[in-house]
Design a protein around this motif. Structure first.
Motif, PDB file in Angstrom:
ATOM      1  N   GLU A  41       6.547  57.488  19.322  1.00 37.34           N
ATOM      2  CA  GLU A  41       5.937  57.020  18.075  1.00 37.34           C
ATOM      3  C   GLU A  41       6.913  57.168  16.901  1.00 37.34           C
ATOM      4  O   GLU A  41       7.054  56.261  16.074  1.00 37.34           O
ATOM      5  CB  GLU A  41       4.660  57.802  17.798  1.00 37.34           C
ATOM      6  CG  GLU A  41       3.923  57.351  16.563  1.00 37.34           C
ATOM      7  CD  GLU A  41       2.652  58.149  16.327  1.00 37.34           C
ATOM      8  OE1 GLU A  41       1.983  57.872  15.322  1.00 37.34           O
ATOM      9  OE2 GLU A  41       2.345  59.045  17.133  1.00 37.34           O
ATOM     10  N   THR A  42       7.606  58.294  16.840  1.00 32.88           N
ATOM     11  CA  THR A  42       8.582  58.515  15.779  1.00 32.88           C
ATOM     12  C   THR A  42       9.733  57.527  15.892  1.00 32.88           C
ATOM     13  O   THR A  42      10.180  56.968  14.885  1.00 32.88           O
ATOM     14  CB  THR A  42       9.120  59.960  15.844  1.00 32.88           C
ATOM     15  OG1 THR A  42       8.021  60.863  15.759  1.00 32.88           O
ATOM     16  CG2 THR A  42      10.085  60.234  14.719  1.00 32.88           C
ATOM     17  N   GLN A  43      10.217  57.289  17.098  1.00 29.97           N
ATOM     18  CA  GLN A  43      11.295  56.328  17.304  1.00 29.97           C
ATOM     19  C   GLN A  43      10.872  54.927  16.860  1.00 29.97           C
ATOM     20  O   GLN A  43      11.641  54.219  16.207  1.00 29.97           O
ATOM     21  CB  GLN A  43      11.711  56.302  18.768  1.00 29.97           C
ATOM     22  CG  GLN A  43      12.377  57.571  19.230  1.00 29.97           C
ATOM     23  CD  GLN A  43      12.702  57.557  20.708  1.00 29.97           C
ATOM     24  OE1 GLN A  43      12.546  56.551  21.387  1.00 29.97           O
ATOM     25  NE2 GLN A  43      13.158  58.694  21.227  1.00 29.97           N
ATOM     26  N   GLU A  44       9.635  54.540  17.183  1.00 33.96           N
ATOM     27  CA  GLU A  44       9.140  53.225  16.776  1.00 33.96           C
ATOM     28  C   GLU A  44       9.010  53.131  15.263  1.00 33.96           C
ATOM     29  O   GLU A  44       9.337  52.104  14.659  1.00 33.96           O
ATOM     30  CB  GLU A  44       7.795  52.945  17.444  1.00 33.96           C
ATOM     31  CG  GLU A  44       7.906  52.718  18.934  1.00 33.96           C
ATOM     32  CD  GLU A  44       6.551  52.663  19.620  1.00 33.96           C
ATOM     33  OE1 GLU A  44       5.507  52.702  18.917  1.00 33.96           O
ATOM     34  OE2 GLU A  44       6.540  52.588  20.860  1.00 33.96           O
ATOM     35  N   ASN A  45       8.551  54.215  14.616  1.00 35.66           N
ATOM     36  CA  ASN A  45       8.425  54.219  13.155  1.00 35.66           C
ATOM     37  C   ASN A  45       9.785  54.080  12.488  1.00 35.66           C
ATOM     38  O   ASN A  45       9.932  53.344  11.509  1.00 35.66           O
ATOM     39  CB  ASN A  45       7.732  55.491  12.675  1.00 35.66           C
ATOM     40  CG  ASN A  45       6.265  55.511  13.013  1.00 35.66           C
ATOM     41  OD1 ASN A  45       5.654  54.476  13.240  1.00 35.66           O
ATOM     42  ND2 ASN A  45       5.685  56.696  13.062  1.00 35.66           N
ATOM     43  N   ILE A  46      10.777  54.783  13.012  1.00 36.08           N
ATOM     44  CA  ILE A  46      12.128  54.680  12.457  1.00 36.08           C
ATOM     45  C   ILE A  46      12.657  53.254  12.614  1.00 36.08           C
ATOM     46  O   ILE A  46      13.225  52.676  11.684  1.00 36.08           O
ATOM     47  CB  ILE A  46      13.073  55.702  13.127  1.00 36.08           C
ATOM     48  CG1 ILE A  46      12.688  57.114  12.703  1.00 36.08           C
ATOM     49  CG2 ILE A  46      14.533  55.409  12.791  1.00 36.08           C
ATOM     50  CD1 ILE A  46      13.410  58.213  13.456  1.00 36.08           C
ATOM     51  N   SER A  47      12.448  52.669  13.778  1.00 35.13           N
ATOM     52  CA  SER A  47      12.906  51.302  14.019  1.00 35.13           C
ATOM     53  C   SER A  47      12.237  50.317  13.074  1.00 35.13           C
ATOM     54  O   SER A  47      12.887  49.402  12.561  1.00 35.13           O
ATOM     55  CB  SER A  47      12.621  50.899  15.466  1.00 35.13           C
ATOM     56  OG  SER A  47      13.360  51.694  16.344  1.00 35.13           O
ATOM     57  N   GLN A  48      10.942  50.499  12.824  1.00 37.88           N
ATOM     58  CA  GLN A  48      10.229  49.592  11.928  1.00 37.88           C
ATOM     59  C   GLN A  48      10.707  49.728  10.491  1.00 37.88           C
ATOM     60  O   GLN A  48      10.888  48.735   9.788  1.00 37.88           O
ATOM     61  CB  GLN A  48       8.729  49.856  11.995  1.00 37.88           C
ATOM     62  CG  GLN A  48       8.087  49.379  13.277  1.00 37.88           C
ATOM     63  CD  GLN A  48       6.609  49.738  13.345  1.00 37.88           C
ATOM     64  OE1 GLN A  48       6.084  50.425  12.477  1.00 37.88           O
ATOM     65  NE2 GLN A  48       5.948  49.277  14.403  1.00 37.88           N
ATOM     66  N   VAL A  49      10.943  50.951  10.052  1.00 38.67           N
ATOM     67  CA  VAL A  49      11.360  51.172   8.664  1.00 38.67           C
ATOM     68  C   VAL A  49      12.770  50.634   8.426  1.00 38.67           C
ATOM     69  O   VAL A  49      13.033  49.980   7.420  1.00 38.67           O
ATOM     70  CB  VAL A  49      11.285  52.678   8.311  1.00 38.67           C
ATOM     71  CG1 VAL A  49      11.968  52.968   6.995  1.00 38.67           C
ATOM     72  CG2 VAL A  49       9.843  53.129   8.267  1.00 38.67           C
ATOM     73  N   ILE A  50      13.669  50.905   9.355  1.00 36.84           N
ATOM     74  CA  ILE A  50      15.061  50.508   9.176  1.00 36.84           C
ATOM     75  C   ILE A  50      15.281  49.058   9.565  1.00 36.84           C
ATOM     76  O   ILE A  50      16.135  48.375   9.001  1.00 36.84           O
ATOM     77  CB  ILE A  50      15.990  51.449   9.980  1.00 36.84           C
ATOM     78  CG1 ILE A  50      15.881  52.853   9.405  1.00 36.84           C
ATOM     79  CG2 ILE A  50      17.427  50.975   9.943  1.00 36.84           C
ATOM     80  CD1 ILE A  50      16.665  53.892  10.128  1.00 36.84           C
ATOM     81  N   GLY A  51      14.519  48.571  10.529  1.00 34.45           N
ATOM     82  CA  GLY A  51      14.669  47.187  10.963  1.00 34.45           C
ATOM     83  C   GLY A  51      15.709  47.009  12.049  1.00 34.45           C
ATOM     84  O   GLY A  51      16.178  45.906  12.290  1.00 34.45           O
ATOM     85  N   VAL A  52      16.100  48.089  12.694  1.00 33.42           N
ATOM     86  CA  VAL A  52      17.093  48.066  13.770  1.00 33.42           C
ATOM     87  C   VAL A  52      16.523  48.881  14.924  1.00 33.42           C
ATOM     88  O   VAL A  52      15.820  49.872  14.704  1.00 33.42           O
ATOM     89  CB  VAL A  52      18.431  48.680  13.299  1.00 33.42           C
ATOM     90  CG1 VAL A  52      19.475  48.661  14.390  1.00 33.42           C
ATOM     91  CG2 VAL A  52      18.951  47.962  12.074  1.00 33.42           C
ATOM     92  N   ASP A  53      16.830  48.472  16.146  1.00 35.35           N
ATOM     93  CA  ASP A  53      16.361  49.185  17.326  1.00 35.35           C
ATOM     94  C   ASP A  53      16.869  50.626  17.314  1.00 35.35           C
ATOM     95  O   ASP A  53      18.032  50.890  16.978  1.00 35.35           O
ATOM     96  CB  ASP A  53      16.845  48.465  18.589  1.00 35.35           C
ATOM     97  CG  ASP A  53      16.323  49.113  19.847  1.00 35.35           C
ATOM     98  OD1 ASP A  53      15.129  49.461  19.857  1.00 35.35           O
ATOM     99  OD2 ASP A  53      17.104  49.271  20.792  1.00 35.35           O
ATOM    100  N   PHE A  54      16.015  51.588  17.684  1.00 32.30           N
ATOM    101  CA  PHE A  54      16.362  53.004  17.617  1.00 32.30           C
ATOM    102  C   PHE A  54      17.555  53.341  18.511  1.00 32.30           C
ATOM    103  O   PHE A  54      18.408  54.141  18.136  1.00 32.30           O
ATOM    104  CB  PHE A  54      15.162  53.875  18.000  1.00 32.30           C
ATOM    105  CG  PHE A  54      15.439  55.341  17.893  1.00 32.30           C
ATOM    106  CD1 PHE A  54      15.453  55.971  16.671  1.00 32.30           C
ATOM    107  CD2 PHE A  54      15.716  56.100  19.022  1.00 32.30           C
ATOM    108  CE1 PHE A  54      15.713  57.318  16.560  1.00 32.30           C
ATOM    109  CE2 PHE A  54      15.979  57.452  18.928  1.00 32.30           C
ATOM    110  CZ  PHE A  54      15.971  58.055  17.692  1.00 32.30           C
ATOM    111  N   ALA A  55      17.631  52.739  19.695  1.00 32.67           N
ATOM    112  CA  ALA A  55      18.736  53.031  20.618  1.00 32.67           C
ATOM    113  C   ALA A  55      20.081  52.648  19.997  1.00 32.67           C
ATOM    114  O   ALA A  55      21.079  53.353  20.180  1.00 32.67           O
ATOM    115  CB  ALA A  55      18.535  52.283  21.929  1.00 32.67           C
TER     116      ALA A  55
END
Length: 78
Positions: free
Chosen positions: A9-23
């Protein structure tokens, strides 16, 4: 990695906020991170009396030095 991990969930939130895939964020070099953010990341030099006594004691005592501060002090040494 150092054994710490973030929940999905945290990884998905970071990806949504930044707009780049977490990996891909994990694999960024420091210069790529700075270009993504648009500025260098620094600690604030302002003292906030509401926050003194909470959080990082080094921040409260002004003991954290940036590389710029260290370079200035080293340039003064003869």
């Amino acid at each position: 990695m150092n054994g710490l991990s973030l929940s999905k969930e945290t990884q998905e939130n970071i990806s949504q906020v930044i707009g780049v895939d977490f990996a891909s964020i994990v694999d960024y070099e420091p210069l790529e991170e700075m270009s993504l953010i648009g500025k260098t990341i620094v600690f604030s030099k302002k003292r906030n009396l509401k926050k003194i006594g909470r959080g990082n004691p080094l921040l409260a005592r002004h003991k954290i030095r940036t590389l710029d501060d260290v370079n200035k002090k080293l340039s003064r040494i003869k």
